[in-house]
Design an enzyme around this catalytic site. Structure first.
Site, PDB file in Angstrom:
ATOM      1  N   HIS A  12       0.843  -1.513  -0.093  1.00 19.02           N
ATOM      2  CA  HIS A  12       0.091   0.324   0.137  1.00 19.02           C
ATOM      3  C   HIS A  12       1.075   1.452  -0.163  1.00 19.02           C
ATOM      4  CE1 HIS A  12       1.189  -0.372   4.233  1.00 19.02           C
ATOM      5  NE2 HIS A  12       0.846   1.212   4.096  1.00 19.02           N
ATOM      6  N   SER A 108       2.816  -7.590 -15.475  1.00 18.20           N
ATOM      7  CA  SER A 108       3.647  -6.200 -15.996  1.00 18.20           C
ATOM      8  C   SER A 108       3.476  -6.521 -17.930  1.00 18.20           C
ATOM      9  CB  SER A 108       5.322  -5.755 -15.552  1.00 18.20           C
ATOM     10  OG  SER A 108       5.616  -5.623 -16.304  1.00 18.20           O
ATOM     11  N   TYR A 137      12.648 -11.005 -13.874  1.00 12.20           N
ATOM     12  CA  TYR A 137      11.523 -10.501 -13.593  1.00 12.20           C
ATOM     13  C   TYR A 137      10.613 -11.285 -13.936  1.00 12.20           C
ATOM     14  CZ  TYR A 137       8.463  -6.475 -12.790  1.00 12.20           C
ATOM     15  OH  TYR A 137       6.853  -5.943 -12.706  1.00 12.20           O
ATOM     16  N   LYS A 188      15.935  14.120 -12.925  1.00 11.96           N
ATOM     17  CA  LYS A 188      17.294  14.770 -14.016  1.00 11.96           C
ATOM     18  C   LYS A 188      17.193  16.184 -14.193  1.00 11.96           C
ATOM     19  CE  LYS A 188      19.504  10.154 -15.341  1.00 11.96           C
ATOM     20  NZ  LYS A 188      19.445   9.483 -16.176  1.00 11.96           N
TER      21      LYS A 188
HETATM   22  N1  NDP Z   1       5.722   0.746 -11.752  1.00 13.47           N
HETATM   23  C1  NDP Z   1       5.324   0.820 -13.118  1.00 13.47           C
HETATM   24  O1  NDP Z   1       5.815   1.029 -13.910  1.00 13.47           O
HETATM   25  C2  NDP Z   1       4.541  -1.168 -13.168  1.00 13.47           C
HETATM   26  C3  NDP Z   1       4.535  -1.472 -11.919  1.00 13.47           C
HETATM   27  N2  NDP Z   1       3.867  -2.758 -12.515  1.00 13.47           N
HETATM   28  C4  NDP Z   1       3.212  -3.840 -11.283  1.00 13.47           C
HETATM   29  O2  NDP Z   1       2.631  -2.848 -10.119  1.00 13.47           O
HETATM   30  C5  NDP Z   1       2.680  -3.778  -8.641  1.00 13.47           C
HETATM   31  C6  NDP Z   1       2.796  -2.378  -8.113  1.00 13.47           C
HETATM   32  O3  NDP Z   1       4.616  -2.003  -8.608  1.00 13.47           O
HETATM   33  P1  NDP Z   1       4.571  -0.407  -8.247  1.00 13.47           P
HETATM   34  O4  NDP Z   1       3.822   0.129  -7.246  1.00 13.47           O
HETATM   35  O5  NDP Z   1       5.557   0.048  -8.624  1.00 13.47           O
HETATM   36  O6  NDP Z   1       6.634  -0.864  -7.034  1.00 13.47           O
HETATM   37  P2  NDP Z   1       6.753  -0.112  -5.725  1.00 13.47           P
HETATM   38  O7  NDP Z   1       7.726  -0.512  -5.872  1.00 13.47           O
HETATM   39  O8  NDP Z   1       6.429   1.473  -5.909  1.00 13.47           O
HETATM   40  O9  NDP Z   1       5.855  -0.630  -4.637  1.00 13.47           O
HETATM   41  C7  NDP Z   1       6.181  -1.948  -4.057  1.00 13.47           C
HETATM   42  C8  NDP Z   1       5.435  -2.319  -2.843  1.00 13.47           C
HETATM   43  O10 NDP Z   1       5.679  -3.688  -2.419  1.00 13.47           O
HETATM   44  C9  NDP Z   1       5.999  -3.823  -0.897  1.00 13.47           C
HETATM   45  N3  NDP Z   1       6.636  -4.908  -0.616  1.00 13.47           N
HETATM   46  C10 NDP Z   1       8.082  -5.266  -1.314  1.00 13.47           C
HETATM   47  N4  NDP Z   1       8.798  -6.197  -0.991  1.00 13.47           N
HETATM   48  C11 NDP Z   1       8.040  -6.482  -0.229  1.00 13.47           C
HETATM   49  C12 NDP Z   1       7.846  -7.812   1.014  1.00 13.47           C
HETATM   50  N5  NDP Z   1       8.996  -8.707   0.813  1.00 13.47           N
HETATM   51  N6  NDP Z   1       7.465  -7.520   2.135  1.00 13.47           N
HETATM   52  C13 NDP Z   1       6.143  -6.944   1.994  1.00 13.47           C
HETATM   53  N7  NDP Z   1       5.815  -6.045   1.289  1.00 13.47           N
HETATM   54  C14 NDP Z   1       7.152  -5.932   0.203  1.00 13.47           C
HETATM   55  C15 NDP Z   1       6.549  -2.680  -0.786  1.00 13.47           C
HETATM   56  O11 NDP Z   1       6.413  -1.994   0.176  1.00 13.47           O
HETATM   57  P3  NDP Z   1       6.840  -1.521   2.076  1.00 13.47           P
HETATM   58  O12 NDP Z   1       6.841   0.097   0.816  1.00 13.47           O
HETATM   59  O13 NDP Z   1       6.080  -1.034   2.971  1.00 13.47           O
HETATM   60  O14 NDP Z   1       8.547  -1.969   1.832  1.00 13.47           O
HETATM   61  C16 NDP Z   1       6.229  -1.672  -1.498  1.00 13.47           C
HETATM   62  O15 NDP Z   1       5.065  -0.391  -0.780  1.00 13.47           O
HETATM   63  C17 NDP Z   1       4.485  -4.664  -8.728  1.00 13.47           C
HETATM   64  O16 NDP Z   1       3.306  -6.145  -9.207  1.00 13.47           O
HETATM   65  C18 NDP Z   1       5.094  -4.179 -10.252  1.00 13.47           C
HETATM   66  O17 NDP Z   1       4.998  -5.839 -11.429  1.00 13.47           O
HETATM   67  C19 NDP Z   1       3.043  -2.949 -13.006  1.00 13.47           C
HETATM   68  C20 NDP Z   1       3.344  -2.575 -14.468  1.00 13.47           C
HETATM   69  C21 NDP Z   1       4.747  -1.721 -14.657  1.00 13.47           C
HETATM   70  C1  F7E Z   2       7.604  -1.396 -15.867  1.00 10.21           C
HETATM   71  C2  F7E Z   2       8.589  -2.203 -16.514  1.00 10.21           C
HETATM   72  O1  F7E Z   2      10.115  -0.846 -16.706  1.00 10.21           O
HETATM   73  C3  F7E Z   2      11.394  -1.566 -16.704  1.00 10.21           C
HETATM   74  O2  F7E Z   2      11.269  -1.622 -18.317  1.00 10.21           O
HETATM   75  P1  F7E Z   2      11.589  -0.216 -19.310  1.00 10.21           P
HETATM   76  O3  F7E Z   2       9.696   0.218 -19.593  1.00 10.21           O
HETATM   77  O4  F7E Z   2      12.388  -0.817 -20.574  1.00 10.21           O
HETATM   78  O5  F7E Z   2      12.095   0.467 -17.855  1.00 10.21           O
HETATM   79  P2  F7E Z   2      13.095   2.060 -17.722  1.00 10.21           P
HETATM   80  O6  F7E Z   2      11.083   2.082 -17.808  1.00 10.21           O
HETATM   81  O7  F7E Z   2      13.828   1.695 -16.742  1.00 10.21           O
HETATM   82  O8  F7E Z   2      13.302   2.145 -19.057  1.00 10.21           O
HETATM   83  C4  F7E Z   2      12.790   2.751 -20.136  1.00 10.21           C
HETATM   84  C5  F7E Z   2      13.219   2.994 -21.203  1.00 10.21           C
HETATM   85  O9  F7E Z   2      13.551   4.481 -21.186  1.00 10.21           O
HETATM   86  C6  F7E Z   2      15.641   4.303 -20.767  1.00 10.21           C
HETATM   87  N1  F7E Z   2      15.823   5.322 -20.099  1.00 10.21           N
HETATM   88  C7  F7E Z   2      16.652   6.681 -20.628  1.00 10.21           C
HETATM   89  N2  F7E Z   2      17.083   7.773 -19.273  1.00 10.21           N
HETATM   90  C8  F7E Z   2      16.644   6.645 -18.355  1.00 10.21           C
HETATM   91  C9  F7E Z   2      16.749   7.538 -17.111  1.00 10.21           C
HETATM   92  O10 F7E Z   2      17.602   7.052 -16.031  1.00 10.21           O
HETATM   93  N3  F7E Z   2      16.421   6.201 -16.029  1.00 10.21           N
HETATM   94  C10 F7E Z   2      16.006   4.983 -16.677  1.00 10.21           C
HETATM   95  N4  F7E Z   2      15.051   4.259 -16.057  1.00 10.21           N
HETATM   96  N5  F7E Z   2      15.926   4.851 -18.272  1.00 10.21           N
HETATM   97  C11 F7E Z   2      15.815   5.949 -19.129  1.00 10.21           C
HETATM   98  C12 F7E Z   2      15.947   3.596 -20.960  1.00 10.21           C
HETATM   99  O11 F7E Z   2      17.156   2.829 -21.662  1.00 10.21           O
HETATM  100  C13 F7E Z   2      14.648   2.381 -21.685  1.00 10.21           C
HETATM  101  O12 F7E Z   2      14.987   2.809 -23.492  1.00 10.21           O
HETATM  102  C14 F7E Z   2      11.288  -3.333 -16.443  1.00 10.21           C
HETATM  103  O13 F7E Z   2      11.391  -2.760 -14.507  1.00 10.21           O
HETATM  104  C15 F7E Z   2      10.211  -4.052 -16.716  1.00 10.21           C
HETATM  105  O14 F7E Z   2      10.150  -4.937 -16.071  1.00 10.21           O
HETATM  106  C16 F7E Z   2       8.945  -2.744 -16.694  1.00 10.21           C
HETATM  107  O15 F7E Z   2       8.060  -4.507 -16.763  1.00 10.21           O
END
Ligand code: NDP
Ligand code: F7E
Length: 313
Positions: A12, A108, A137, A188
């Protein structure tokens, strides 16, 4: 779900979990349970079993996971596969043992083949090789999908799986080493403007394309699916259009008002060239993303200014 249903949001405090939490509270859901990872490490089976036996949640949003951008995935593959397999296995099995009414698992779009035809339909899952930078992953996420499907088939449970595209919004990760591209660029470009730096370095070539969904829209979609979808097939969640990383850089630069140059560090990986999701299925069910990208980007930058700057300075 009704407004008194006992709902557990795993994760959460994260980008997704916090958006689901905000949305459920806004909609008047009153009986929500949450635990930080410190209070409940979901990798620990015994702790998870005890928690579920004690709390007996009726609905579970599984938004806890080990998550990161392209470099984090590439550098810590063991953590990404192990933590995610443990978290999802423990939560899904405990949900089954404790008669959880319904669970939503978050995957994802990296579960799709690296070179899948665009836009990527749900049926393209397992039709080709994965993107190497995040294969461990992605394999954990595919295992989660298959676990939900298998429990549904064998035990008659109602576990659904949503596949969101790249997300952004409040409570994102702004750590430049482990974050996704959008929060990294907000930070950045902001810092470059503050320091009058001559250029900002972006990773890769800038040619890959990505689709971005605002986290509040995703939260609405997750609750919509929980209340309206019982199918055994995965459902994509996206906006239906994408943008090149170079153009994303230009947009962030404009929102922040930075006037220097952009350089590309081509020693960093590009990742998958494109991963636009097909959204016909979720649109057909009756949900569509509401936040235009330019508006979401401004909101995300405002959130960064109001909440994140004090932490990173
Ligand atoms: N971010 C993105 O762009 C995308 C995310 N997703 C999916 O959405 C979901 C959430 O991602 P997102 O919100 O970005 O991730 P965050 O890293 O922002 O948050 C992850 C959360 O998971 C909790 N967590 C991690 N490890 C543990 C553990 N060992 N035990 C209990 N809680 C844990 C953390 O809790 P705490 O804060 O308490 O440490 C945290 O609140 C994931 O399944 C991800 O794959 C899918 C597509 C894109
Ligand atoms: C949600 C998704 O997210 C991940 O996949 P991704 O989309 O490739 O990840 P990204 O957001 O880190 O990058 C997107 C693109 O952007 C470019 N890029 C430029 N400049 C920066 C930069 O400064 N930081 C980062 N992180 N990327 C950069 C980078 O080189 C790439 O071409 C996986 O975790 C995957 O598992 C997943 O599920």
């Amino acid at each position: 779900m009704n407004k008194q249903s006992k709902i557990y949001i795993a994760g959460h405090r994260g980008l997704v979990g916090s958006a689901i939490y905000r949305y459920l509270l806004k909609e008047g859901y009153k009986n929500i349970i949450v635990k930080t990872s410190k209070e409940l490490d979901l990798r620990n089976k015994e702790a998870v079993d005890n928690f579920f036996e004690r709390e007996k949640p009726e609905y579970v949003f599984l938004a806890a996971a080990k998550v990161g951008g392209i470099i984090a995935n590439n550098e810590y593959p063991a953590d990404f596969i192990r933590d995610n397999l443990l978290i999802q296995t423990n939560v899904i099995h405990a949900s089954y043992c404790n008669q959880v009414e319904k669970l939503l698992f978050l995957g994802s779009t990296c579960i799709y083949p690296k070179l899948a035809p665009q836009p990527m339909k749900e049926e393209y899952l397992l039709t080709g090789e994965l993107e190497p930078t995040n294969e461990p992953y992605a394999i954990a996420k595919i295992a989660g999908i298959k676990m939900c499907e298998s429990y549904n088939r064998q035990y008659g449970t109602k576990y659904i799986s949503a596949m969101p595209t790249n997300l952004y919004g409040p409570n994102d990760n702004f750590d430049l080493h482990t974050s996704h591209v959008l929060p990294a660029l907000l930070r950045k470009f902001h810092e470059a403007k503050e320091k009058n730096a001559p250029f900002v370095e972006m990773w890769g070539t800038g040619t890959p394309k990505r689709e971005f969904l605002y986290s509040d829209d995703l939260a609405e979609a997750c609750v919509f699916l929980m209340n309206n979808y019982d199918g055994n097939e995965i459902v994509n969640i996206g906006v239906g259009n994408d943008i090149s990383i170079k153009d994303l850089g230009e947009k962030v630069k404009a929102v922040i008002g930075y006037e220097g140059d952009i350089k590309f560090d081509t020693t960093k990986p590009d990742g998958t060239p494109r991963k636009l999701v097909a959204v016909e299925k979720i649109n057909g069910l009756g949900w569509k993303a509401a936040t235009p990208f330019d508006e979401g980007l401004k909101k995300a930058y405002r959130w960064f200014l109001e909440n994140e700057l004090t932490k990173i300075n």
